[in-house]
Write a protein that holds these residues in place. Structure first.
Motif, PDB file in Angstrom:
ATOM      1  N   UNK A 108      30.570  45.054  25.491  1.00  0.00           N
ATOM      2  CA  UNK A 108      31.581  43.987  25.517  1.00  0.00           C
ATOM      3  C   UNK A 108      32.942  44.562  25.895  1.00  0.00           C
ATOM      4  N   UNK A 109      33.280  45.747  25.336  1.00  0.00           N
ATOM      5  CA  UNK A 109      34.542  46.383  25.705  1.00  0.00           C
ATOM      6  C   UNK A 109      34.578  46.703  27.193  1.00  0.00           C
ATOM      7  N   UNK A 110      33.446  47.181  27.752  1.00  0.00           N
ATOM      8  CA  UNK A 110      33.389  47.497  29.174  1.00  0.00           C
ATOM      9  C   UNK A 110      33.621  46.246  30.006  1.00  0.00           C
ATOM     10  N   UNK A 111      32.899  45.156  29.668  1.00  0.00           N
ATOM     11  CA  UNK A 111      33.039  43.921  30.457  1.00  0.00           C
ATOM     12  C   UNK A 111      34.445  43.339  30.317  1.00  0.00           C
ATOM     13  N   UNK A 112      34.998  43.376  29.095  1.00  0.00           N
ATOM     14  CA  UNK A 112      36.344  42.842  28.893  1.00  0.00           C
ATOM     15  C   UNK A 112      37.366  43.604  29.734  1.00  0.00           C
ATOM     16  N   UNK A 113      37.288  44.935  29.717  1.00  0.00           N
ATOM     17  CA  UNK A 113      38.259  45.725  30.467  1.00  0.00           C
ATOM     18  C   UNK A 113      38.092  45.530  31.968  1.00  0.00           C
ATOM     19  N   UNK A 114      36.842  45.352  32.429  1.00  0.00           N
ATOM     20  CA  UNK A 114      36.640  45.075  33.847  1.00  0.00           C
ATOM     21  C   UNK A 114      37.285  43.741  34.236  1.00  0.00           C
ATOM     22  N   UNK A 115      37.028  42.694  33.423  1.00  0.00           N
ATOM     23  CA  UNK A 115      37.590  41.366  33.723  1.00  0.00           C
ATOM     24  C   UNK A 115      39.111  41.375  33.579  1.00  0.00           C
ATOM     25  N   UNK A 116      39.616  42.037  32.523  1.00  0.00           N
ATOM     26  CA  UNK A 116      41.055  42.098  32.310  1.00  0.00           C
ATOM     27  C   UNK A 116      41.751  42.821  33.455  1.00  0.00           C
ATOM     28  N   UNK A 117      41.132  43.916  33.929  1.00  0.00           N
ATOM     29  CA  UNK A 117      41.720  44.670  35.037  1.00  0.00           C
ATOM     30  C   UNK A 117      41.748  43.814  36.309  1.00  0.00           C
ATOM     31  N   UNK A 118      40.658  43.046  36.556  1.00  0.00           N
ATOM     32  CA  UNK A 118      40.628  42.170  37.730  1.00  0.00           C
ATOM     33  C   UNK A 118      41.678  41.077  37.618  1.00  0.00           C
ATOM     34  N   UNK A 119      41.874  40.518  36.394  1.00  0.00           N
ATOM     35  CA  UNK A 119      42.851  39.437  36.211  1.00  0.00           C
ATOM     36  C   UNK A 119      44.267  39.945  36.418  1.00  0.00           C
ATOM     37  N   UNK A 120      44.544  41.190  36.007  1.00  0.00           N
ATOM     38  CA  UNK A 120      45.899  41.726  36.116  1.00  0.00           C
ATOM     39  C   UNK A 120      46.293  41.911  37.579  1.00  0.00           C
ATOM     40  N   UNK A 121      45.314  42.192  38.451  1.00  0.00           N
ATOM     41  CA  UNK A 121      45.616  42.441  39.858  1.00  0.00           C
ATOM     42  C   UNK A 121      45.329  41.225  40.735  1.00  0.00           C
ATOM     43  N   UNK A 122      45.151  40.028  40.086  1.00  0.00           N
ATOM     44  CA  UNK A 122      44.895  38.793  40.838  1.00  0.00           C
ATOM     45  C   UNK A 122      46.050  37.820  40.621  1.00  0.00           C
ATOM     46  N   UNK A 123      46.207  36.928  41.542  1.00  0.00           N
ATOM     47  CA  UNK A 123      47.238  35.899  41.413  1.00  0.00           C
ATOM     48  C   UNK A 123      46.813  34.880  40.352  1.00  0.00           C
ATOM     49  N   UNK A 124      47.783  34.229  39.688  1.00  0.00           N
ATOM     50  CA  UNK A 124      47.429  33.218  38.681  1.00  0.00           C
ATOM     51  C   UNK A 124      46.597  32.114  39.311  1.00  0.00           C
ATOM     52  N   UNK A 125      45.520  31.784  38.620  1.00  0.00           N
ATOM     53  CA  UNK A 125      44.644  30.723  39.081  1.00  0.00           C
ATOM     54  C   UNK A 125      43.630  31.146  40.107  1.00  0.00           C
ATOM     55  N   UNK A 126      43.644  32.412  40.510  1.00  0.00           N
ATOM     56  CA  UNK A 126      42.661  32.866  41.491  1.00  0.00           C
ATOM     57  C   UNK A 126      41.305  33.071  40.814  1.00  0.00           C
ATOM     58  N   UNK A 127      40.324  33.393  41.623  1.00  0.00           N
ATOM     59  CA  UNK A 127      38.952  33.477  41.112  1.00  0.00           C
ATOM     60  C   UNK A 127      38.526  34.937  40.939  1.00  0.00           C
ATOM     61  N   UNK A 128      37.841  35.189  39.809  1.00  0.00           N
ATOM     62  CA  UNK A 128      37.229  36.486  39.510  1.00  0.00           C
ATOM     63  C   UNK A 128      35.733  36.242  39.340  1.00  0.00           C
TER      64      UNK A 128
END
Length: 778
Positions: A665-685
């Motif tokens: 869960x920590x691995x998946x959370x950090x992967x998703x969090x890292x993708x969200x930080x480098x994406x524009x608001x409202x974009x798709x991950x």
């Protein structure tokens, strides 16, 4: 039970009786063998004691030697065994000094000897020294000769002793011998033995045969006694023909030598008769050295097979007795003679050999690369010449290779950065290189005189007064140690001037000792500095880990209070909040959640670094894991911030996933969090889960953000590396470091790559059964 015990006791008694009989039989057999060995030893000792010689054995230094044999053969009437070692009491002074010196060389340097010494009663004693099995053995045997006054009527004041005559006769290349006062042979040289073998004579019981019968010997002794001086005579031998003899008296005997017969053509009736040398054929044909004999008319009278083969001459032509001039001309035509600018002058000088009165040696360097040492000796009584051609090619090649090898070894030794010293068994320096002189400040000219190790210790004591003499005195014990079981040693010398030397003492096969010195002062200093720096780095790393752990634990308590009060305010239990207050409260809660996650990540990394991190594998449901990670991601976007859109794709027929659920869960959370930080608001991950074969599962997270430059991708996995790319948040740089750490713990891998036209894909590949992978890794 009683019957069983009785049976067991009976069996045990029978076995004990059997074993006792076997032990008695073995003891009896051993006793018989020991008795046989003792009997054989007694027999050998009896044989040695019965031999007319005395054997002295030094098995080790510091131990009295063993004396075997009848002492009375050397010292009549003496019963003390060790009286034979009192050389001055029964030998002449000069002989005693010589034998003592030879014995010292034998025991210290292993130098064997064989000599004759004169006892005070005039007897000649034969002394032989050898090394046998590491022990020094000296055999003393009376030769049967005695030193007596000069012959009657002699003009000499002192006749040579048999020992002195033997030393001369041993170096002669013609047959020579020694006789006692009764005319019996007591010594023959190698040429005599070869001559008798050529004639087919054999001695009795391994002794050398006598070339003269008893009446001839008596006639020779009578002629010596009448002349009382050296005589020369011609003796006709049944097998060898006419022999020219030279006889001379000795103290207690006589000696003589003869010239070998040489064959030559019979002279014409009107010519003067010359000695018949036909019997030389048998002698020189047996030799492998090329030999040719020419008469005074320069005609070939005899040659051996080796001569024809050496020069490649036709045997049929040689049998025509050609002139030596013709032979030289043919060899020159065939290109066999040395290249000379004036051949006629060279030939004339060579043909002057017929005027020689003593042998002459001349080297010939032949065009085919061979080298011949030409020995021209006058043929006594014929006026001719005997040529001996020694092929020196192989010898010169060996000497050349030896000299080249010695030169290479010398240059190699001089180029070494180590100081090298080789000491002989007598403690003297045999070999050294310039580096030894530099390390110990010893003059090269002094070392070239082969000084003793005591002299070197004294010189080092002057160069280094503090500890130079002490160091070399300690090294001396390892050099002069003659114990055959000693081993090589090595160590380190810390000299008082601050220099450090690594030394090694190596025992060479010939009994000498090699010592090497390597100056390691600089490397030792570097080693000490590196060691101190490494210890400082270890201490700093330990301090860092302690600081991080303490700070993390200390931050957790106030953070818990902040989260608790923020939740209390958001719940409305303490009163209603305005929209602005609620927004602030949501920011506090989101920031607190991020801070808590950061602290958890730091504690997890500290646990991994400490080597105490453990996994708890269990069967997991992948959709459940993803939902937990999504919930954590939603919590970080509270406070009115627009979250990203997450789409999840999970393939069917995935293998059963066994792993640590909390870590995944920590691995998946950090992967998703890292993708969200480098994406524009409202974009798709996008999160895609697929099988990689029957034993691995891949989790791929893709975003449409600005992407990560290729030169920064490797740094993304490093701890506390703040991202400098454009994005919503930069973070502390622990997200992907946590991902890589936990994936590696599961035995998986992490890949990061860019997408076209923009965006990033991070793929985590994990084994389906992490428990098996963990066991294999351990």
């Amino acid at each position: 039970m009683m019957l069983g015990a009785a049976g067991f006791g009976l069996v045990g008694a029978l076995l004990a009786l059997k074993w006792r009989r076997e032990a008695d039989a073995a003891r009896s057999e051993t006793g018989e063998k020991l008795g046989a060995m003792r009997a054989a030893l007694d027999e050998f000792e009896s044989l040695l004691a019965a031999m007319p010689e005395v054997t002295v054995i030094w098995r080790d230094t510091g131990i009295e030697p063993a004396v075997i044999g009848p002492i009375s053969t050397l010292l009549p009437g003496e019963t003390r065994a060790h009286a034979v070692l009192e050389f001055r009491s029964w030998l002449e002074d000069e002989a005693a000094r010589e034998l003592a010196a030879r014995l010292t060389d034998l025991r210290i340097e292993g130098r064997m000897f064989e000599t004759s010494v004169t006892a005070r009663d005039g007897r000649i004693i034969r002394a032989t020294g050898r090394l046998v099995g590491g022990a020094a053995v000296v055999r003393l045997r009376p030769s049967g000769l005695t030193v007596e006054p000069p012959l009657r009527g002699s003009a000499l004041t002192r006749l040579p002793s048999p020992a002195e005559a033997q030393a001369i006769l041993a170096n002669l290349t013609i047959p020579a011998w020694l006789r006692d006062r009764d005319g019996l042979l007591v010594y023959t040289n190698a040429a005599y033995l070869h001559f008798t073998r050529t004639l087919g004579l054999k001695g009795e019981r391994g002794t050398a045969p006598d070339i003269f019968d008893a009446p001839t010997r008596e006639r020779h002794l009578k002629a010596l006694e009448d002349a009382a001086d050296t005589i020369a005579l011609t003796e006709q031998h049944d097998l060898a023909g006419g022999l020219e003899l030279v006889l001379f008296p000795l103290s207690g005997g006589s000696a003589g030598y003869c010239y070998l017969p040489v064959s030559r053509p019979k002279p014409a009736e009107n010519e003067k008769s010359e000695p018949d040398l036909g019997h030389l054929t048998t002698v020189i044909d047996a030799l492998a050295t090329p030999i040719a004999v020419f008469d005074k008319r320069r005609q070939l009278t005899h040659y051996n097979t080796a001569y024809a083969q050496f020069w490649g001459l036709d045997v049929a032509w040689l049998n025509t007795a050609p002139d030596e001039k013709a032979i030289l001309d043919r060899l020159r035509t065939q290109g066999m003679l040395p290249a000379e600018p004036d051949y006629r002058d060279w030939r004339s000088k060579h043909l002057m050999s017929y005027a020689l009165t003593t042998p002459r040696e001349t080297p010939w360097y032949l065009p085919d690369g061979r080298c011949a040492n030409v020995i021209a000796a006058p043929a006594t009584g014929t006026g001719g010449v005997i040529y001996v051609f020694e092929d020196m090619t192989e010898r010169l090649a060996l000497e050349t290779r030896h000299n080249a090898l010695m030169h290479v070894q010398r240059e190699t030794l001089n180029a070494l950065s180590e100081g090298v010293a080789v000491f002989g068994t007598n403690g003297r320096l045999k070999l050294h290189n310039p580096r030894l002189s530099m390390l110990w400040k010893l003059p090269m000219n002094a070392l070239g005189n082969h000084p003793h190790i005591d002299d070197i210790a004294a010189a080092c004591g002057q160069a280094f007064p503090e500890d130079g003499h002490r160091i070399w005195s300690d090294l001396k014990q390892r050099i002069v140690d003659l114990n055959p079981t000693r081993t090589d040693t090595e160590g380190r010398i810390n000299r008082a001037d601050g220099r450090l030397f690594d030394y090694a003492v190596v025992r060479l096969p010939d009994g000498q000792t090699m010592m090497t010195f390597m100056d390691v002062s600089e490397s030792a200093n570097y080693e000490r500095v590196l060691k101190e720096r490494n210890e400082a780095l270890i201490a700093a790393d330990r301090l860092k880990d302690t600081f991080v752990q303490n700070v993390s634990y200390e931050l957790r308590s106030p953070l818990t209070n902040i989260i608790g009060f923020a939740d209390l305010l958001a719940s409305g239990q303490v009163g209603p909040l305005s929209d602005k207050q609620r927004a602030y409260t949501d920011y506090i809660r989101a920031s607190s959640a991020n801070l808590g996650l950061l602290i958890d990540n730091i504690l997890d990394l500290a646990t991994v670094d400490a080597g105490i991190a453990q996994l708890s594998p269990e069967v997991l449901d992948i959709p459940t894991l993803i939902e937990k990670a999504r919930a954590g991601l939603d919590a970080t976007f509270t406070g009115g911030e627009e979250p990203v859109n997450l789409s999840v794709e999970i393939e069917n027929d995935l293998p059963i996933f066994v792993a640590d659920g909390t870590r995944i869960v920590q691995v998946l959370y950090n992967l998703l969090s890292n993708a969200a930080r480098f994406s524009d608001p409202g974009s798709q991950v996008r999160l895609k889960v697929a099988a990689r074969g029957p034993e691995r599962i891949a989790f791929a997270v893709e975003d449409d953000g600005v992407g990560i430059p290729e030169d920064m991708r490797s740094a993304m996995f490093q701890r506390f590396e703040g991202q400098s790319v454009e994005g919503r948040q930069r973070g502390a740089g622990l997200g992907l470091a946590i991902v890589k750490t936990f994936v590696n713990l599961h035995g998986g891998t992490v890949l990061i790559e860019g997408r076209a036209p923009r965006g990033t894909r991070v793929t985590v590949i994990l084994p389906a059964n992490a428990a098996l992978a963990l066991n294999a890794g351990e």
